[in-house]
Design an enzyme around this catalytic site. Structure first.
Site, mmCIF file in Angstrom:
data_model
loop_
_atom_site.group_PDB
_atom_site.id
_atom_site.type_symbol
_atom_site.label_atom_id
_atom_site.label_comp_id
_atom_site.label_asym_id
_atom_site.label_seq_id
_atom_site.Cartn_x
_atom_site.Cartn_y
_atom_site.Cartn_z
ATOM 1 C CG ASP A 95 -6.456 7.887 6.096
ATOM 2 O OD1 ASP A 95 -6.777 7.988 7.275
ATOM 3 O OD2 ASP A 95 -6.648 8.821 5.296
ATOM 4 C CD GLU A 142 -3.246 0.297 0.411
ATOM 5 O OE1 GLU A 142 -2.836 1.246 -0.287
ATOM 6 O OE2 GLU A 142 -4.441 0.053 0.566
HETATM 7 P P1 IMP Z 1 -7.902 3.950 3.838
HETATM 8 O O1 IMP Z 1 -8.847 2.961 3.220
HETATM 9 O O2 IMP Z 1 -8.626 5.014 4.622
HETATM 10 O O3 IMP Z 1 -6.780 3.311 4.637
HETATM 11 O O4 IMP Z 1 -7.243 4.751 2.656
HETATM 12 C C1 IMP Z 1 -6.405 4.150 1.758
HETATM 13 C C2 IMP Z 1 -6.283 4.953 0.501
HETATM 14 O O5 IMP Z 1 -6.709 6.320 0.656
HETATM 15 C C3 IMP Z 1 -4.823 5.034 0.115
HETATM 16 O O6 IMP Z 1 -4.435 3.927 -0.668
HETATM 17 C C4 IMP Z 1 -4.763 6.344 -0.633
HETATM 18 O O7 IMP Z 1 -5.089 6.154 -1.973
HETATM 19 C C5 IMP Z 1 -5.828 7.204 0.019
HETATM 20 N N1 IMP Z 1 -5.260 8.129 1.034
HETATM 21 C C6 IMP Z 1 -5.363 8.035 2.368
HETATM 22 N N2 IMP Z 1 -4.716 9.042 2.978
HETATM 23 C C7 IMP Z 1 -4.174 9.791 1.976
HETATM 24 C C8 IMP Z 1 -3.319 10.968 1.969
HETATM 25 O O8 IMP Z 1 -2.934 11.555 3.002
HETATM 26 N N3 IMP Z 1 -2.950 11.407 0.745
HETATM 27 C C9 IMP Z 1 -3.328 10.809 -0.418
HETATM 28 N N4 IMP Z 1 -4.098 9.715 -0.447
HETATM 29 C C10 IMP Z 1 -4.508 9.202 0.751
#
Ligand code: IMP
Length: 181
Positions: free
Chosen positions: A106, A102
């Site tokens: 986040d 990944e």
């Molecule tokens: P999660 O499902 O919330 O863990 O988010 C995962 C996806 O969200 C990552 O693979 C990124 O594509 C996007 N993402 C999360 N945080 C950021 C950030 O700070 N900048 C850019 N993309 C992010």
């Protein structure tokens, strides 16, 4: 270049390229030790992980395979939590050691979705390796096995990460500048 503008947002340099490279060096060392002789299948999550995947595997002098999948889970600067199906997973997973790559973890919703989808294929093992991890934003309980850099809960771009399509090509990591209230 320490300050940049992408669309409507301003960013400042947070991690220079040399620090990102050093963190990936460390992570490659961990993975080399863990997967030597196991022929792991690295599964990079597009689009963001293309950069990290390339930087990581070129440091791994072990027998391994790499493939990419796509999910859609994010719009703008806040994670929506919406995810769709894994697209493009054509390799045999059963009995393999899988390492999900990944760009950033986040909330962890994306990783959870991917692990659930992979489990249906009966891998020998699955672990997660991520360039960036935001522990303060994480809402899942799955351990994130291999983390290059832990960062505060702020929106970042660079090294594969984008703001509405821009910024993926920037070396290093840039953090959003929040306007004064
Ligand atoms: P999660 O499902 O919330 O863990 O988010 C995962 C996806 O969200 C990552 O693979 C990124 O594509 C996007 N993402 C999360 N945080 C950021 C950030 O700070 N900048 C850019 N993309 C992010």
């Amino acid at each position: 270049m320490t300050r940049i503008r992408l669309h409507d947002l301003d960013f400042e340099l947070f991690l220079p390229e040399a620090e990102v490279n050093a963190a990936i060096d460390r992570l490659a060392g961990e993975l080399r030790a863990k997967y030597h002789g196991k022929r792991p299948l690295f599964v990079g999550v597009l689009n963001g992980a293309f950069f990290f995947a390339a930087e990581l595997v070129k440091r791994l002098d072990i027998e391994c395979e790499i493939t990419f999948v796509k999910v859609a889970s994010y719009l703008g600067t806040h994670s929506t939590g919406r995810v769709t199906d894994l697209i493009g997973l054509n390799e045999r997973i059963e009995g393999r050691h899988i390492v999900v790559l990944e760009d950033i973890v986040d909330t962890g919703n994306t990783v959870k979705h991917i692990l659930d989808a992979l489990a249906d294929h009966h891998p020998a093992s699955v672990s997660i390796a991520t360039l960036l991890f935001k522990p303060d934003a994480y809402t899942q309980t799955i351990p994130i096995d291999h983390v290059a850099v832990r960062i505060p809960n702020a929106f970042v771009v660079g090294s594969g990460l984008d703001h509405d399509g821009l910024g993926r090509n920037l070396p290093g990591i840039y953090r959003i500048i929040t306007p004064a209230q």
